[in-house]
Design an enzyme around this catalytic site. Structure first.
Site, PDB file in Angstrom:
ATOM      1  N   GLU A  16      52.683 -11.102  26.271  1.00  0.00           N
ATOM      2  CA  GLU A  16      52.691 -10.139  27.372  1.00  0.00           C
ATOM      3  C   GLU A  16      52.256 -10.791  28.688  1.00  0.00           C
ATOM      4  O   GLU A  16      51.775 -10.119  29.596  1.00  0.00           O
ATOM      5  CB  GLU A  16      51.789  -8.960  27.022  1.00  0.00           C
ATOM      6  N   PHE A 183      56.835   2.457   9.370  1.00  0.00           N
ATOM      7  CA  PHE A 183      56.695   1.430  10.401  1.00  0.00           C
ATOM      8  C   PHE A 183      55.832   0.293   9.880  1.00  0.00           C
ATOM      9  O   PHE A 183      54.751   0.523   9.327  1.00  0.00           O
ATOM     10  CB  PHE A 183      56.057   2.013  11.668  1.00  0.00           C
ATOM     11  N   LYS A 185      53.745  -3.047  11.018  1.00  0.00           N
ATOM     12  CA  LYS A 185      53.147  -3.563  12.249  1.00  0.00           C
ATOM     13  C   LYS A 185      52.156  -4.692  11.958  1.00  0.00           C
ATOM     14  O   LYS A 185      51.331  -4.574  11.056  1.00  0.00           O
ATOM     15  CB  LYS A 185      52.372  -2.453  12.972  1.00  0.00           C
ATOM     16  N   SER A 191      51.411  -3.832  22.464  1.00  0.00           N
ATOM     17  CA  SER A 191      52.671  -3.434  23.103  1.00  0.00           C
ATOM     18  C   SER A 191      53.895  -3.510  22.201  1.00  0.00           C
ATOM     19  O   SER A 191      54.944  -4.000  22.592  1.00  0.00           O
ATOM     20  CB  SER A 191      52.906  -4.255  24.365  1.00  0.00           C
ATOM     21  N   ALA A 222      53.391   5.678   7.633  1.00  0.00           N
ATOM     22  CA  ALA A 222      54.436   6.646   7.345  1.00  0.00           C
ATOM     23  C   ALA A 222      55.051   7.150   8.654  1.00  0.00           C
ATOM     24  O   ALA A 222      54.346   7.342   9.647  1.00  0.00           O
ATOM     25  CB  ALA A 222      53.861   7.825   6.558  1.00  0.00           C
ATOM     26  N   VAL A 224      56.748   9.950  11.088  1.00  0.00           N
ATOM     27  CA  VAL A 224      56.476  11.373  11.274  1.00  0.00           C
ATOM     28  C   VAL A 224      57.384  11.897  12.381  1.00  0.00           C
ATOM     29  O   VAL A 224      57.637  11.204  13.373  1.00  0.00           O
ATOM     30  CB  VAL A 224      54.980  11.608  11.623  1.00  0.00           C
ATOM     31  N   ALA A 226      57.634  13.848  15.354  1.00  0.00           N
ATOM     32  CA  ALA A 226      56.631  14.367  16.286  1.00  0.00           C
ATOM     33  C   ALA A 226      56.949  13.942  17.710  1.00  0.00           C
ATOM     34  O   ALA A 226      57.725  13.015  17.942  1.00  0.00           O
ATOM     35  CB  ALA A 226      55.240  13.862  15.893  1.00  0.00           C
ATOM     36  N   ASP A 301      46.887   7.235  22.299  1.00  0.00           N
ATOM     37  CA  ASP A 301      48.219   7.746  21.968  1.00  0.00           C
ATOM     38  C   ASP A 301      48.164   8.647  20.738  1.00  0.00           C
ATOM     39  O   ASP A 301      47.462   8.338  19.760  1.00  0.00           O
ATOM     40  CB  ASP A 301      49.176   6.584  21.698  1.00  0.00           C
ATOM     41  N   ASN A 314      47.329   8.166  17.013  1.00  0.00           N
ATOM     42  CA  ASN A 314      48.113   6.977  16.677  1.00  0.00           C
ATOM     43  C   ASN A 314      47.288   5.719  16.922  1.00  0.00           C
ATOM     44  O   ASN A 314      46.951   4.994  15.992  1.00  0.00           O
ATOM     45  CB  ASN A 314      49.403   6.956  17.493  1.00  0.00           C
ATOM     46  N   SER A 326      53.771   2.176  33.869  1.00  0.00           N
ATOM     47  CA  SER A 326      52.624   2.382  32.987  1.00  0.00           C
ATOM     48  C   SER A 326      52.068   3.799  33.087  1.00  0.00           C
ATOM     49  O   SER A 326      51.934   4.355  34.172  1.00  0.00           O
ATOM     50  CB  SER A 326      51.515   1.376  33.312  1.00  0.00           C
TER      51      SER A 326
END
Length: 356
Positions: A16, A183, A185, A191, A222, A224, A226, A301, A314, A326
């Site tokens: 980044e 997902f 990760k 980011s 999992a 979702v 939303a 988040d 999250n 941003s």
């Protein structure tokens, strides 16, 4: 009265790097605004991708969008120890404003270095930064604080790479417990870097292998259905929460390109959600901030499951972006704290936290 010298630290060794430069330009502009110009003097410090620190004219060139003319003796060091020979201007910094995103920037490493310098700095300390960066430690802290989350599993690189007999069983467990979509990760990248949304066994296996190339710790969450909403937090021991905003996008999920490419996502402020839900999100944002021992600033988040009214946390970002796209500065702008005032408040929070 002499101006306070603000060491604006940007660039860095993460993926980044470029985003950090853009954020730094916005902050420099805010600190040079009419209301701040009499209080602060900006001293830019640019960390190259190889870790070498540049100050003075070279750092200013990067901040101005120019390609710096770096001599061979300044750029590629023959002796690795020379990367720790900081620019002489560093000795005169009164307060640091690090705007380094990702690993080696917001994970507690630079925060530890700045702590050793015994000079105030904007943002969370070592603990808050490290916990906020590591998704597994973060989720453990959230669970301890009683914050609801999506179901997830933690995975190690060793489980993926070391024993081929273990890997199929691991995938079986993930499928049974989390289902698809889910997902994958890396635990310690910011980011949306290295994140994959998977819908099949083949995609799961590939995503786990890819995530293991980024980090030795991986998390699988999992999926979702939303809405994705965010809340900004400002302060130290008694933090305040901003209005709630919503992210909408047409891509499959909120990946790196969507996050940092203008026009790829829409920020809706305030989010069109019931007042009671917004208040719940603000309360949870502050609880999350305190749970990881964050300081100064953070963006938190959430998932809002509209069909059930459920709110799931999250993640927290303890050093959010300050680019034109941003959410953090835009949320505070809507909440009555314009960008220049926000930059001032962050510096004042750093000074307040440093007091014995």
């Amino acid at each position: 009265m002499s101006k306070m010298r603000v060491g604006l630290l940007f660039g860095g060794r993460s993926g980044e790097h470029e985003v950090s430069i853009v954020s730094a330009r916005s902050i420099a502009k805010a600190l040079k605004s009419e209301q701040n110009a009499q209080k602060y003097e900006v001293l830019p410090f640019y960390i190259q991708k190889d870790g070498f620190w540049q100050g003075g004219e070279t750092a200013q060139q990067v901040l101005d969008g120019e390609v710096p003319q770096v001599g061979e003796e300044e750029g590629k060091y023959a002796n690795p120890k020379s990367r720790w020979q900081f620019p002489p201007e560093a000795d005169s910094v009164d307060v640091w404003f690090p705007i380094l995103h990702g690993p080696n920037g917001e994970d507690g490493t630079v925060q530890g270095l700045l702590s050793l310098m015994q000079v105030p700095f904007v943002g969370s300390g070592v603990l808050g930064s490290a916990v906020g960066m590591d998704k597994i430690a973060m989720k453990t802290a959230f669970a301890q604080a009683g914050l609801p989350q999506v179901k997830y599993q933690t995975v190690s690189r060793a489980q993926i790479w070391s024993n081929p007999c273990v890997f199929p069983k691991l995938c079986d467990e993930i499928e049974a417990d989390l289902g698809y979509p889910c997902f994958v990760k890396p635990a310690n990248l910011g980011s949306s870097v290295g994140i994959a949304k998977v819908r099949s066994r083949t995609q799961l296996e590939a995503a786990l292998d890819s995530a293991a190339s980024y980090d030795r710790r991986i998390i699988v969450e999992a999926g979702v259905v939303a809405r994705e909403v965010e809340c900004a937090v400002l302060g130290n021991d008694n933090p305040q929460a901003s209005a709630v905003g919503e992210i909408t996008y047409k891509s499959d999920f909120y990946d790196y390109e969507t996050k940092y490419t203008e026009g790829k996502a829409d920020l809706i402020i305030p989010a069109n959600i019931p007042a009671a839900v917004a208040a719940q999100i603000q309360d949870m944002a502050v609880k999350a901030f305190l749970a990881v021992d964050a300081a100064g600033l953070a963006r938190v988040d959430f998932f809002y499951v509209e069909s059930t009214g459920e709110v799931l946390i999250n993640e927290i970002n303890t050093l959010p972006g300050f680019t034109s796209t941003s959410m953090y500065p835009q949320l505070w702008g809507y909440s009555g704290v314009p960008f220049a005032e926000l930059a001032d408040k962050l510096i004042q929070a750093a000074l307040e936290r440093y007091k014995p």
